[in-house]
Motif scaffolding. Structure first.
Motif, PDB file in Angstrom:
ATOM      1  N   HIS A 226      -5.845   9.165  12.938  1.00  0.00           N
ATOM      2  CA  HIS A 226      -5.495   7.756  13.108  1.00  0.00           C
ATOM      3  C   HIS A 226      -6.388   6.868  12.225  1.00  0.00           C
ATOM      4  CE1 HIS A 226      -4.057   4.771  16.481  1.00  0.00           C
ATOM      5  NE2 HIS A 226      -3.700   4.369  15.284  1.00  0.00           N
ATOM      6  N   TYR A 227      -7.672   7.201  12.220  1.00  0.00           N
ATOM      7  CA  TYR A 227      -8.644   6.390  11.468  1.00  0.00           C
ATOM      8  C   TYR A 227      -8.635   6.709   9.972  1.00  0.00           C
ATOM      9  CZ  TYR A 227     -13.267   4.810   9.878  1.00  0.00           C
ATOM     10  OH  TYR A 227     -14.300   4.230   9.163  1.00  0.00           O
ATOM     11  N   THR A 228      -8.709   7.992   9.626  1.00  0.00           N
ATOM     12  CA  THR A 228      -8.878   8.350   8.198  1.00  0.00           C
ATOM     13  C   THR A 228      -7.565   8.334   7.412  1.00  0.00           C
ATOM     14  OG1 THR A 228      -8.617  10.752   8.534  1.00  0.00           O
ATOM     15  CG2 THR A 228     -10.842   9.864   8.731  1.00  0.00           C
ATOM     16  N   LYS A 229      -6.447   8.464   8.101  1.00  0.00           N
ATOM     17  CA  LYS A 229      -5.158   8.459   7.391  1.00  0.00           C
ATOM     18  C   LYS A 229      -4.408   7.149   7.617  1.00  0.00           C
ATOM     19  CE  LYS A 229      -5.869  12.771   6.194  1.00  0.00           C
ATOM     20  NZ  LYS A 229      -6.514  13.027   4.926  1.00  0.00           N
ATOM     21  N   HIS A 230      -4.157   6.823   8.856  1.00  0.00           N
ATOM     22  CA  HIS A 230      -3.336   5.628   9.128  1.00  0.00           C
ATOM     23  C   HIS A 230      -4.090   4.340   8.791  1.00  0.00           C
ATOM     24  CE1 HIS A 230       0.044   7.785  10.934  1.00  0.00           C
ATOM     25  NE2 HIS A 230      -0.862   8.605  11.410  1.00  0.00           N
ATOM     26  N   HIS A 231      -5.237   4.126   9.431  1.00  0.00           N
ATOM     27  CA  HIS A 231      -5.959   2.871   9.171  1.00  0.00           C
ATOM     28  C   HIS A 231      -6.372   2.773   7.702  1.00  0.00           C
ATOM     29  CE1 HIS A 231      -9.237  -0.213  10.575  1.00  0.00           C
ATOM     30  NE2 HIS A 231      -8.507  -0.664   9.593  1.00  0.00           N
ATOM     31  N   ALA A 232      -6.925   3.855   7.177  1.00  0.00           N
ATOM     32  CA  ALA A 232      -7.336   3.833   5.764  1.00  0.00           C
ATOM     33  C   ALA A 232      -6.144   3.544   4.853  1.00  0.00           C
ATOM     34  CB  ALA A 232      -7.983   5.168   5.394  1.00  0.00           C
ATOM     35  N   GLY A 233      -4.988   4.051   5.216  1.00  0.00           N
ATOM     36  CA  GLY A 233      -3.787   3.813   4.430  1.00  0.00           C
ATOM     37  C   GLY A 233      -3.393   2.343   4.415  1.00  0.00           C
ATOM     38  N   TYR A 234      -3.517   1.679   5.546  1.00  0.00           N
ATOM     39  CA  TYR A 234      -3.192   0.247   5.596  1.00  0.00           C
ATOM     40  C   TYR A 234      -4.137  -0.553   4.693  1.00  0.00           C
ATOM     41  CZ  TYR A 234      -0.479   1.491   9.781  1.00  0.00           C
ATOM     42  OH  TYR A 234       0.415   2.063  10.649  1.00  0.00           O
TER      43      TYR A 234
ATOM     44  N   ALA B  50      -5.772   0.507   2.016  1.00  0.00           N
ATOM     45  CA  ALA B  50      -5.473   0.787   0.605  1.00  0.00           C
ATOM     46  C   ALA B  50      -4.222   0.037   0.144  1.00  0.00           C
ATOM     47  CB  ALA B  50      -5.292   2.297   0.407  1.00  0.00           C
ATOM     48  N   LYS B  51      -3.190   0.043   0.982  1.00  0.00           N
ATOM     49  CA  LYS B  51      -1.932  -0.618   0.600  1.00  0.00           C
ATOM     50  C   LYS B  51      -2.069  -2.134   0.618  1.00  0.00           C
ATOM     51  CE  LYS B  51       0.958   3.238   2.008  1.00  0.00           C
ATOM     52  NZ  LYS B  51       1.602   3.833   3.187  1.00  0.00           N
ATOM     53  N   LEU B  52      -2.899  -2.653   1.515  1.00  0.00           N
ATOM     54  CA  LEU B  52      -3.162  -4.103   1.509  1.00  0.00           C
ATOM     55  C   LEU B  52      -3.834  -4.503   0.204  1.00  0.00           C
ATOM     56  CD1 LEU B  52      -3.341  -6.908   2.905  1.00  0.00           C
ATOM     57  CD2 LEU B  52      -5.533  -6.156   3.888  1.00  0.00           C
ATOM     58  N   ASN B  53      -4.835  -3.733  -0.189  1.00  0.00           N
ATOM     59  CA  ASN B  53      -5.535  -4.030  -1.447  1.00  0.00           C
ATOM     60  C   ASN B  53      -4.597  -3.914  -2.650  1.00  0.00           C
ATOM     61  OD1 ASN B  53      -8.011  -4.670  -0.307  1.00  0.00           O
ATOM     62  ND2 ASN B  53      -8.686  -2.534  -0.274  1.00  0.00           N
ATOM     63  N   ASP B  54      -3.715  -2.922  -2.617  1.00  0.00           N
ATOM     64  CA  ASP B  54      -2.726  -2.785  -3.693  1.00  0.00           C
ATOM     65  C   ASP B  54      -1.862  -4.037  -3.781  1.00  0.00           C
ATOM     66  OD1 ASP B  54      -3.604  -0.301  -4.336  1.00  0.00           O
ATOM     67  OD2 ASP B  54      -1.949   0.800  -3.395  1.00  0.00           O
ATOM     68  N   ALA B  55      -1.412  -4.506  -2.611  1.00  0.00           N
ATOM     69  CA  ALA B  55      -0.509  -5.664  -2.588  1.00  0.00           C
ATOM     70  C   ALA B  55      -1.205  -6.915  -3.123  1.00  0.00           C
ATOM     71  CB  ALA B  55      -0.010  -5.903  -1.165  1.00  0.00           C
ATOM     72  N   LEU B  56      -2.481  -7.058  -2.786  1.00  0.00           N
ATOM     73  CA  LEU B  56      -3.203  -8.274  -3.160  1.00  0.00           C
ATOM     74  C   LEU B  56      -3.770  -8.222  -4.578  1.00  0.00           C
ATOM     75  CD1 LEU B  56      -5.168  -8.974   0.159  1.00  0.00           C
ATOM     76  CD2 LEU B  56      -3.197 -10.247  -0.727  1.00  0.00           C
TER      77      LEU B  56
ATOM     78  N   ARG C 298       4.809 -10.586   0.844  1.00  0.00           N
ATOM     79  CA  ARG C 298       4.671 -11.016   2.249  1.00  0.00           C
ATOM     80  C   ARG C 298       4.856  -9.860   3.226  1.00  0.00           C
ATOM     81  NH1 ARG C 298       8.326 -15.777   3.160  1.00  0.00           N
ATOM     82  NH2 ARG C 298       6.945 -16.665   1.573  1.00  0.00           N
ATOM     83  N   THR C 299       5.870  -9.042   2.992  1.00  0.00           N
ATOM     84  CA  THR C 299       6.117  -7.921   3.899  1.00  0.00           C
ATOM     85  C   THR C 299       4.967  -6.919   3.844  1.00  0.00           C
ATOM     86  OG1 THR C 299       8.495  -8.183   3.705  1.00  0.00           O
ATOM     87  CG2 THR C 299       7.712  -6.035   4.440  1.00  0.00           C
ATOM     88  N   ALA C 300       4.457  -6.681   2.653  1.00  0.00           N
ATOM     89  CA  ALA C 300       3.334  -5.738   2.504  1.00  0.00           C
ATOM     90  C   ALA C 300       2.095  -6.272   3.216  1.00  0.00           C
ATOM     91  CB  ALA C 300       3.041  -5.501   1.031  1.00  0.00           C
ATOM     92  N   VAL C 301       1.867  -7.587   3.142  1.00  0.00           N
ATOM     93  CA  VAL C 301       0.704  -8.168   3.819  1.00  0.00           C
ATOM     94  C   VAL C 301       0.904  -8.153   5.334  1.00  0.00           C
ATOM     95  CG1 VAL C 301      -0.618 -10.303   4.173  1.00  0.00           C
ATOM     96  CG2 VAL C 301      -0.031  -9.575   1.846  1.00  0.00           C
ATOM     97  N   ARG C 302       2.132  -8.471   5.774  1.00  0.00           N
ATOM     98  CA  ARG C 302       2.409  -8.437   7.220  1.00  0.00           C
ATOM     99  C   ARG C 302       2.162  -7.033   7.760  1.00  0.00           C
ATOM    100  NH1 ARG C 302       7.422 -10.216   7.314  1.00  0.00           N
ATOM    101  NH2 ARG C 302       6.984 -12.326   8.024  1.00  0.00           N
ATOM    102  N   ASN C 303       2.693  -6.031   7.073  1.00  0.00           N
ATOM    103  CA  ASN C 303       2.599  -4.650   7.564  1.00  0.00           C
ATOM    104  C   ASN C 303       1.189  -4.075   7.412  1.00  0.00           C
ATOM    105  OD1 ASN C 303       5.285  -4.717   8.182  1.00  0.00           O
ATOM    106  ND2 ASN C 303       5.936  -3.592   6.356  1.00  0.00           N
ATOM    107  N   ASN C 304       0.630  -4.189   6.220  1.00  0.00           N
ATOM    108  CA  ASN C 304      -0.649  -3.519   5.951  1.00  0.00           C
ATOM    109  C   ASN C 304      -1.845  -4.380   6.327  1.00  0.00           C
ATOM    110  OD1 ASN C 304       0.421  -1.007   4.735  1.00  0.00           O
ATOM    111  ND2 ASN C 304       1.323  -2.476   3.317  1.00  0.00           N
ATOM    112  N   GLY C 305      -1.740  -5.694   6.135  1.00  0.00           N
ATOM    113  CA  GLY C 305      -2.782  -6.592   6.619  1.00  0.00           C
ATOM    114  C   GLY C 305      -2.812  -6.557   8.145  1.00  0.00           C
ATOM    115  N   GLY C 306      -1.627  -6.569   8.741  1.00  0.00           N
ATOM    116  CA  GLY C 306      -1.543  -6.449  10.198  1.00  0.00           C
ATOM    117  C   GLY C 306      -2.103  -5.120  10.661  1.00  0.00           C
ATOM    118  N   GLY C 307      -1.764  -4.056   9.950  1.00  0.00           N
ATOM    119  CA  GLY C 307      -2.264  -2.733  10.322  1.00  0.00           C
ATOM    120  C   GLY C 307      -3.786  -2.670  10.264  1.00  0.00           C
ATOM    121  N   HIS C 308      -4.358  -3.238   9.216  1.00  0.00           N
ATOM    122  CA  HIS C 308      -5.820  -3.255   9.076  1.00  0.00           C
ATOM    123  C   HIS C 308      -6.455  -4.107  10.191  1.00  0.00           C
ATOM    124  CE1 HIS C 308      -9.799  -3.425   7.602  1.00  0.00           C
ATOM    125  NE2 HIS C 308      -9.670  -4.383   6.717  1.00  0.00           N
TER     126      HIS C 308
END
Ligand code: MN
Length: 214
Positions: A26-34, A36-42, A76-86
């Motif tokens: 949960h921590y090393t794959k899911h949270h870390a994934g959010y 990484a994808k948030l940073n990609d989006a931004l 916006r969708t990437a930030v909602r999903n991955n920013g929210g996930g983080h």
């Protein structure tokens, strides 16, 4: 750039209620994934990152999530999903601890009793809301000046902060949060989770205003 915060305990610290393998993935794959994808989006939008420069991570994130309409539509969708996930997972880890559980104390205890009638009634309603989230999502205890304490369900990685509520307590009910140990028995996971709730952190969230005034 946003960073994965340290987990405040070992992977196996919440056993037997939450198993070590689930915590690790949960921590090393899911949270870390959010993250990484948030940073990609931004990455292509330095102005968004700059607006939050110098603020603590969760405040910066809260600002983004409170003003999703101000985020360019293309991300916006990437930030909602991955920013929210983080954001959601950062809160969630802190809201659990080994030898947690019991009942809230201090300010939050009084507010829960005043709003729901008793702690037991609150617990029952929160559990019901968590069990009733359709598909992937979260259950929350949120607080707003106009509506007071409220139990809220959100889908996916949405967060009540986008609707004017300060998060006080949250529970991840995505299958990835419980499937290895509890499979489809989400109610059993919810019942177990009450044993690891960090009520001191929930009370701190309740009385603090960093996330709402940011
Ligand atoms: Mn999760």
């Amino acid at each position: 750039m946003f960073e994965l915060p340290p987990l405040p305990y070992a992977y196996d610290a919440l056993e037997p209620y939450i198993d070590a393998k689930t915590m690790e993935i949960h921590y090393t794959k899911h949270h870390a994934g959010y993250v990484a994808k948030l940073n990609d989006a931004l990455a292509g939008f330095p102005a968004l990152a700059q607006a939050s420069a110098g603020k603590p991570e969760l405040q910066s994130l809260a600002n983004l999530l409170k003003n999703l309409n101000g985020v360019p539509e293309s991300i916006r969708t990437a930030v909602r999903n991955n920013g929210g996930g983080h954001f959601n997972h950062s809160l969630f880890w802190e809201l659990m601890k080994p030898k947690g559980g019991g009942k809230p104390a201090e300010e939050l205890s009084s507010a829960i009793t005043a709003t729901f009638g008793s702690f037991e009634k609150f617990q029952e309603e929160f559990s019901k809301a968590a069990a009733g989230v359709f598909g992937s999502g979260w259950a929350w205890l949120g607080m707003s000046n106009s509506e007071g304490l409220k139990i809220i369900q959100t889908s996916n990685q949405e967060n009540p902060i986008s609707n004017g509520f300060k998060p006080v307590l949250c529970l991840d009910v995505w299958e990835h949060a419980h499937y290895l140990k509890y499979q489809n028995r989400r109610p059993d996971y919810i019942t177990a989770w009450w044993n690891v709730v960090n009520w001191e952190q929930a009370n701190a969230n309740f009385i603090g205003d960093e996330l709402v005034k940011a």
